[in-house]
Scaffold this active site. Structure first.
Site, PDB file in Angstrom:
ATOM      1  N   HIS A 165      13.765   1.041  28.968  1.00  0.00           N
ATOM      2  CA  HIS A 165      13.656   1.681  27.653  1.00  0.00           C
ATOM      3  C   HIS A 165      14.848   1.239  26.798  1.00  0.00           C
ATOM      4  O   HIS A 165      15.961   1.098  27.306  1.00  0.00           O
ATOM      5  CB  HIS A 165      13.637   3.206  27.812  1.00  0.00           C
ATOM      6  CG  HIS A 165      13.259   3.903  26.547  1.00  0.00           C
ATOM      7  ND1 HIS A 165      14.138   4.037  25.491  1.00  0.00           N
ATOM      8  CD2 HIS A 165      12.095   4.464  26.140  1.00  0.00           C
ATOM      9  CE1 HIS A 165      13.522   4.662  24.504  1.00  0.00           C
ATOM     10  NE2 HIS A 165      12.283   4.929  24.870  1.00  0.00           N
TER      11      HIS A 165
ATOM     12  N   GLU B  92       7.438  -1.437  22.319  1.00  0.00           N
ATOM     13  CA  GLU B  92       8.160  -0.424  21.548  1.00  0.00           C
ATOM     14  C   GLU B  92       9.203  -1.101  20.661  1.00  0.00           C
ATOM     15  O   GLU B  92      10.342  -1.345  21.114  1.00  0.00           O
ATOM     16  CB  GLU B  92       8.898   0.529  22.497  1.00  0.00           C
ATOM     17  CG  GLU B  92       8.009   1.301  23.427  1.00  0.00           C
ATOM     18  CD  GLU B  92       8.661   2.642  23.797  1.00  0.00           C
ATOM     19  OE1 GLU B  92       8.072   3.674  23.461  1.00  0.00           O
ATOM     20  OE2 GLU B  92       9.754   2.633  24.379  1.00  0.00           O
TER      21      GLU B  92
HETATM   22  P1  PGA Z   1       9.679   8.415  19.541  1.00  0.00           P
HETATM   23  O1  PGA Z   1      10.127   7.787  20.952  1.00  0.00           O
HETATM   24  O2  PGA Z   1       8.248   8.786  19.680  1.00  0.00           O
HETATM   25  O3  PGA Z   1      10.582   9.595  19.353  1.00  0.00           O
HETATM   26  O4  PGA Z   1       9.903   7.344  18.528  1.00  0.00           O
HETATM   27  C1  PGA Z   1       9.266   6.903  21.605  1.00  0.00           C
HETATM   28  C2  PGA Z   1       9.924   6.316  22.796  1.00  0.00           C
HETATM   29  O5  PGA Z   1      11.155   6.251  22.846  1.00  0.00           O
HETATM   30  O6  PGA Z   1       9.224   5.900  23.728  1.00  0.00           O
END
Ligand code: PGA
Length: 258
Positions: free
Chosen positions: A95, A167
């Site tokens: 992440h 992401e």
């Molecule tokens: P968020 O986080 O929905 O708060 O943008 C998503 C993530 O970190 O996977």
């Protein structure tokens, strides 16, 4: 066809009060789903507690991290076998908050991904570009580098039945999802890349999107054909919002698949 997987990533949030207040509501909404499937990524210390609540449900548990070592003198770390012991099914790997705040590099992340998969849990590999990289138009290159760091030390079959979550780092927590066409284009590119190495493996991978998904923008995401799941951070912390988001996802998937 695989169900659409929605993962609530609580990050460093939640306590017993939050869990006790919300878990039955999450179970209730899960019971009503035919096309979507829920999973929760709570902080480590609550995993076992939630596991007991989730017996006899189809909701799965997700760990937010794992160590690369299986045992030994590694103060503060949690091993893959410990996660298996307490009923975890998925592990979030790489992440951006760990890449940035804990200086995890591609090579380190690759080791975690490989260990997780070899031990029988499903790794969720998070990949994506920074704002600066987006400006430089090198999103695809960045994502491929992140994937290649695994392929450098392992054969492509390690990706069999795993999850890749696209992401964009700049979209996380920003309240702004990435452009729908760009998400679709980036994921297609990654899929094609893996397919050029092994088509069967590429087909087995579930692609998710994550970054500021909420109940107000979720409908737009179903224009994207090549995702089969979402990673939801902030919007999973307010139960009304999360339930509304899940209901909308279920409705969209039902329409798409009927
Ligand atoms: P968020 O986080 O929905 O708060 O943008 C998503 C993530 O970190 O996977």
């Amino acid at each position: 066809m695989k169900k659409f997987l929605i993962i609530a990533n609580w990050k460093l949030n939640g306590d017993f009060n939050f869990i006790n207040k919300n878990i039955n509501l999450i179970k209730k909404i899960d019971n009503s789903l035919n096309f979507c499937k829920l999973a929760i990524a709570p902080p480590y210390v609550y995993i076992d507690y939630i596991h007991n609540y989730l017996k006899n449900t189809s909701i799965n548990l997700v760990a937010q991290n794992v160590d690369i070592n299986e045992k030994g003198s590694f103060t503060g770390e949690i091993s893959i076998n410990m996660l298996k012991d307490i009923g975890v099914k998925y592990v979030i790997i790489g992440h951006s908050e760990r890449r940035i705040n804990h200086y995890e590099n591609n090579n380190f992340i690759a080791k975690k991904f490989i260990l997780t998969k070899k031990k029988g849990l499903i790794p969720i590999l998070c990949i994506g570009e920074t704002k600066e990289e987006k400006k430089q138009n090198i999103t695809e290159k960045i994502c491929i580098n992140q994937i290649n760091s695994i392929l450098k030390i392992c054969e492509v079959k390690i990706f069999y039945n795993t999850i890749i979550a696209y992401e964009p780092i700049w979209a996380i927590g920003s309240r702004k999802i990435a452009d729908i066409n760009e998400i679709e284009k980036t994921i297609s590119f990654i899929k094609k890349y893996i397919s050029s190495i092994n088509q069967k493996i590429s087909k087995s991978i579930v692609f998710q999107y994550g970054g500021s998904v909420n109940k107000d923008n979720i409908n737009n995401l179903f224009q994207i054909k090549n995702i089969n799941g979402l990673l939801v951070g902030k919007a999973s912390l307010t139960i009304e919002n999360f339930i509304s988001l899940v209901k909308k996802a279920e409705k969209n998937i039902r329409l798409l698949r009927s």
